[in-house]
Design an enzyme around this catalytic site. Structure first.
Site, PDB file in Angstrom:
ATOM      1  N   ALA A 127      44.177  51.306  34.326  1.00 41.44           N
ATOM      2  CA  ALA A 127      43.928  52.331  35.351  1.00 41.44           C
ATOM      3  C   ALA A 127      43.489  53.674  34.764  1.00 41.44           C
ATOM      4  O   ALA A 127      43.681  54.716  35.403  1.00 41.44           O
ATOM      5  CB  ALA A 127      45.176  52.524  36.235  1.00 41.44           C
ATOM      6  N   SER A 213      39.622  45.131  33.969  1.00 37.18           N
ATOM      7  CA  SER A 213      40.103  46.188  34.856  1.00 37.18           C
ATOM      8  C   SER A 213      39.439  47.530  34.519  1.00 37.18           C
ATOM      9  O   SER A 213      38.221  47.617  34.509  1.00 37.18           O
ATOM     10  CB  SER A 213      41.632  46.267  34.793  1.00 37.18           C
ATOM     11  OG  SER A 213      42.137  47.026  35.859  1.00 37.18           O
ATOM     12  N   HIS A 455      45.693  39.647  38.987  1.00 38.64           N
ATOM     13  CA  HIS A 455      44.976  40.623  38.162  1.00 38.64           C
ATOM     14  C   HIS A 455      45.436  40.511  36.708  1.00 38.64           C
ATOM     15  O   HIS A 455      46.630  40.518  36.425  1.00 38.64           O
ATOM     16  CB  HIS A 455      45.266  42.031  38.699  1.00 38.64           C
ATOM     17  CG  HIS A 455      44.372  43.097  38.165  1.00 38.64           C
ATOM     18  ND1 HIS A 455      43.008  43.050  38.280  1.00 38.64           N
ATOM     19  CD2 HIS A 455      44.652  44.263  37.503  1.00 38.64           C
ATOM     20  CE1 HIS A 455      42.471  44.135  37.724  1.00 38.64           C
ATOM     21  NE2 HIS A 455      43.453  44.882  37.247  1.00 38.64           N
TER      22      HIS A 455
END
Length: 559
Positions: A127, A213, A455
């Site tokens: 992230a 990601s 994920h």
């Protein structure tokens, strides 16, 4: 008897020498000499591992990375170095260091010393807030340990650190503090690899960058940036692209002011505020970047909490990502998602999907309101109509729950990725494009039966964990791992996942401007694994129908 023992010892020594693989020993890099450690992998095979090689100097706060000054003597590259300064998973403290710009290299060896091997540079996810090149230990070994992939795929694996959180991505949205420092770190690492990898037995003209990601979105940005022409040749994105709604910070100054308030740097005059921030303690700044989980309760969706991301800076990212694909046309590109990439986020936004409780129509609509808040009620109603159209008059509770996971997967991952694949195919300049869907059933205990690939669940197979730690896997997992390593490393070698030293279970056709096949990847692969037009109805909705609804952005967003 004694002579017999001596003879056996001598023969054993000769056998060991005969069956051992070559090893690099001391390697000369631009900064100085480095020595790694050789790991035996099997008959005639080993992997030379170099951990913690600096690719840049200790970075200045909110400055681009600078060349490393070098060192004297031989650097023992046998231990991972600190991750870049970041919050801990529980957000109570920080970990890591500002001295963090290091990379790790895994070089496969046979009877003869390797030369001119393809190179694969991995960018971790997290992230843009967390993560490291040696992250997520599994049974004592890093998830991103490259030994199995290097050995089985006959490629050099490189994993790199880059700055995250406020120190990596805080931005004023202008030249005062443009942001994207983490992306510049990645760029510096790729450039270092190009300049130095030949000494390790790599081919500097055949570099593939890959990531998952936020690491995948980073790969996407490296493709789109004008700064990377000629630095690498191919790219792989797994569960993330620059077009993902969480991968671009559209109001960077608002976030910078929020951080400034938390560290006591709020000033009416923005220049004074920036000066104060630059003098602030790095640990305090890092803690100021933690996710405010309370904000989500009844107010929004997980995506709203993922605040740190690259920004359009007029430099590394000169324009909207969707307008930069002309820069990516010469890279071969392989991209895809996990079938339930959005499930873990959906489980936070709509907790009942993982419970026995019924997931209500109201909860589904509430999720759509959160995701489409800048479009209004008409968009919510149309999206709801599309996603509920297959439910029937008395919907099965499991179907409703799975629909929630599909909504978040589509919105956050699948649709942006399919859009990026199409844009790449439309702009290709002789390069190839490949699309996949990874849908192996989840191995995470406690989730409902309908949950498929979560994920990041693809990474354990790609990095060969079923071989490295066989006790916690079954033969089907080793089959899948073998398939993935073959496809990925073949692609790195040739630009075609079907062509290379490693056999694949089924031919994977390329994606083109007018022909949209994709490969479904799991442990049972056959000709039926090739399908066409992945979730095209939903891709069309989000890219065409949804965009026609007028935006209702608040005044606060526009400031």
């Amino acid at each position: 008897m004694r002579r017999m023992v001596m003879l056996l010892v001598l023969l054993f020594g000769v056998w060991l020498d005969f069956t051992s693989a070559a090893k690099l020993g001391v390697v000369k890099t631009e900064g100085g000499l480095v020595e790694g450690k050789n790991h035996w992998m099997g008959l005639f095979s080993s992997v030379d591992v170099f951990k913690g090689i600096p690719f840049a100097d200790v970075p200045g706060k909110w400055e681009k990375p600078k060349p490393h000054p070098g060192w004297d003597g031989v650097m023992k590259a046998t231990k991972y170095r600190d991750r870049c300064l970041q919050i801990t998973m529980l957000q109570r403290d920080t970990r890591g260091s500002e001295d963090c710009l290091y990379l790790n290299i895994f070089v496969p060896q046979g009877r003869k010393l390797s030369s001119s091997l393809p190179v694969m540079v991995y960018l971790f996810g997290g992230a843009f807030l967390l993560g490291a090149s040696n992250d997520a230990a599994i049974l004592g070994d890093s998830l991103y340990d490259g030994k199995e992939m290097a050995d089985r795929g006959k490629v050099i694996i490189v994993s790199v650190n880059y700055r995250v959180g406020p120190l990596g991505f805080l931005s004023t949205g202008d030249s005062r503090m443009p942001g994207n420092y983490g992306l510049w770190d990645q760029h510096a690492a790729i450039a270092w690899v190009r300049r130095n990898i030949e000494a390790f037995g790599g081919n500097p003209d055949n570099i593939t960058i890959f990531g998952q990601s936020a690491g995948a979105a980073s790969v996407s940005y490296q493709m789109l940036s004008p700064y990377n022409k000629g630095l690498f040749r191919r790219a792989i994105t797994q569960g993330g692209v620059a077009l993902s709604p969480w991968a671009l910070q559209r109001n960077p100054m608002a976030l910078t002011k929020k951080v400034a308030r938390k560290v006591g740097c709020w000033r009416t005059n923005e220049d004074d505020m920036i000066t104060c921030l630059k003098m602030s303690d790095p640990i305090g700044l890092t803690m100021a970047g933690k996710i405010d989980v309370l904000l989500i309760l009844g107010k929004g969706v997980v995506m709203d909490l993922l605040e740190f991301a690259p920004a359009i800076d007029g430099d590394f990212i000169p324009d909207e990502p969707s307008k930069l694909f002309h820069n990516a046309g010469h890279f071969d590109y392989l991209a895809g998602v996990n079938s339930m990439d959005g499930h873990i986020f959906a489980g936070v936004d709509v907790p009942t999907i993982n419970m026995r409780n019924t997931t209500t129509v109201g909860e589904v609509r509430s999720l759509l309101i959160g995701l489409t808040k800048d479009k209004g009620n008409a968009a919510v109603s149309s999206a709801y109509s599309l996603y509920s159209s297959h439910w029937g008059s008395t919907p099965d509770p499991g179907v409703v729950k799975k629909t929630v996971a599909d909504i978040e997967t589509d919105f956050l991952f699948l649709v942006p990725t399919q859009t990026a694949i199409q844009l790449h195919a439309n702009n290709t300049n002789g390069a190839s494009t490949y699309s996949y869907l990874f849908n192996m059933k989840t191995r995470i205990p406690g989730f409902p039966r309908w949950v498929e690939a979560e994920h990041a669940e693809d990474l354990q197979y790609l990095f060969g964990k079923p071989f490295a730690t066989p006790i916690v896997y079954f033969p089907r997992h080793r089959d899948l791992s073998r398939y993935m390593i073959a496809y990925w490393t073949n692609f790195a070698k040739t630009g075609n996942p079907n062509t290379g030293e490693n056999k694949v279970p089924v031919a994977w056709p390329p994606f083109t401007k007018y022909h949209q096949p994709y490969l479904t990847i799991n442990h049972k692969m056959s000709k039926s694994s090739v399908s066409y037009n992945l979730r095209s109805e939903y891709v069309k909705y989000w890219t065409q129908t949804y965009t026609t609804f007028p935006s209702i952005r608040s005044k606060e967003d526009e400031e």
